[in-house]
Write a protein that holds these residues in place. Structure first.
Motif, short mmCIF file in Angstrom:
data_model
loop_
_atom_site.label_atom_id
_atom_site.label_comp_id
_atom_site.label_asym_id
_atom_site.label_seq_id
_atom_site.Cartn_x
_atom_site.Cartn_y
_atom_site.Cartn_z
N UNK A 1 -21.66 14.69 -58.58
CA UNK A 1 -20.59 15.57 -58.87
C UNK A 1 -19.52 15.68 -57.85
N UNK A 2 -19.52 14.74 -56.83
CA UNK A 2 -18.56 14.52 -55.80
C UNK A 2 -17.19 14.14 -56.50
N UNK A 3 -16.07 14.69 -55.97
CA UNK A 3 -14.83 14.78 -56.44
C UNK A 3 -13.85 14.33 -55.14
N UNK A 4 -13.27 13.21 -55.07
CA UNK A 4 -12.30 12.84 -54.01
C UNK A 4 -11.06 12.99 -54.52
N UNK A 5 -9.94 13.33 -53.53
CA UNK A 5 -8.76 13.30 -53.90
C UNK A 5 -7.80 13.37 -52.52
N UNK A 6 -6.82 12.40 -52.55
CA UNK A 6 -5.80 12.59 -51.26
C UNK A 6 -4.59 13.22 -51.92
N UNK A 7 -4.50 14.56 -51.87
CA UNK A 7 -3.31 15.40 -52.29
C UNK A 7 -2.03 14.87 -51.71
N UNK A 8 -2.20 14.58 -50.47
CA UNK A 8 -0.76 14.24 -49.88
C UNK A 8 0.00 13.06 -50.61
N UNK A 9 -0.62 12.16 -51.29
CA UNK A 9 -0.09 11.08 -51.99
C UNK A 9 0.75 11.66 -53.24
N UNK A 10 0.31 12.93 -53.84
CA UNK A 10 0.84 13.41 -55.05
C UNK A 10 2.09 14.27 -54.46
N UNK A 11 2.15 14.50 -53.29
CA UNK A 11 3.24 15.33 -52.84
C UNK A 11 4.38 14.49 -51.91
N UNK A 12 4.20 13.03 -52.05
CA UNK A 12 5.00 12.07 -51.49
C UNK A 12 4.85 12.24 -50.37
N UNK A 13 3.64 12.61 -49.53
CA UNK A 13 3.62 12.63 -47.89
C UNK A 13 2.61 11.42 -47.51
N UNK A 14 2.40 11.21 -46.45
CA UNK A 14 1.64 10.13 -45.82
C UNK A 14 0.41 10.98 -45.29
N UNK A 15 -0.81 10.68 -45.78
CA UNK A 15 -1.95 10.86 -45.38
C UNK A 15 -2.12 10.65 -43.85
#
Length: 67
Positions: free
Chosen positions: A32-46
């Motif tokens: 049930x692990x969920x991974x997300x890089x939210x910065x990319x959806x806000x047009x930011x660089x991780x």
């Protein structure tokens, strides 16, 4: 670091959690692990190296669809 670093992921792994797990040697995730890089959806660089490490971990073909 001379010792292997192991991470266990359960539930949501978002932002900084993904950054930390990418820096570890061994990653174990529950079903049930969920991974997300939210910065990319806000047009930011991780900025902690996630985007540089991720293609080597999961492969470049999977990485483009994962964002």
């Amino acid at each position: 670091m001379p010792q292997a670093v192991i991470v266990a992921i359960h539930g949501f792994c978002i932002g900084g959690g993904v950054d930390l797990s990418c820096a570890c040697d061994i990653r174990l995730a529950s079903r049930d692990a969920v991974f997300s890089i939210r910065e990319t959806r806000m047009a930011m660089v991780a900025d902690l190296g996630t985007l540089q490490r991720m293609p080597y971990i999961i492969g470049e073909s999977c990485f483009a669809s994962w964002l």
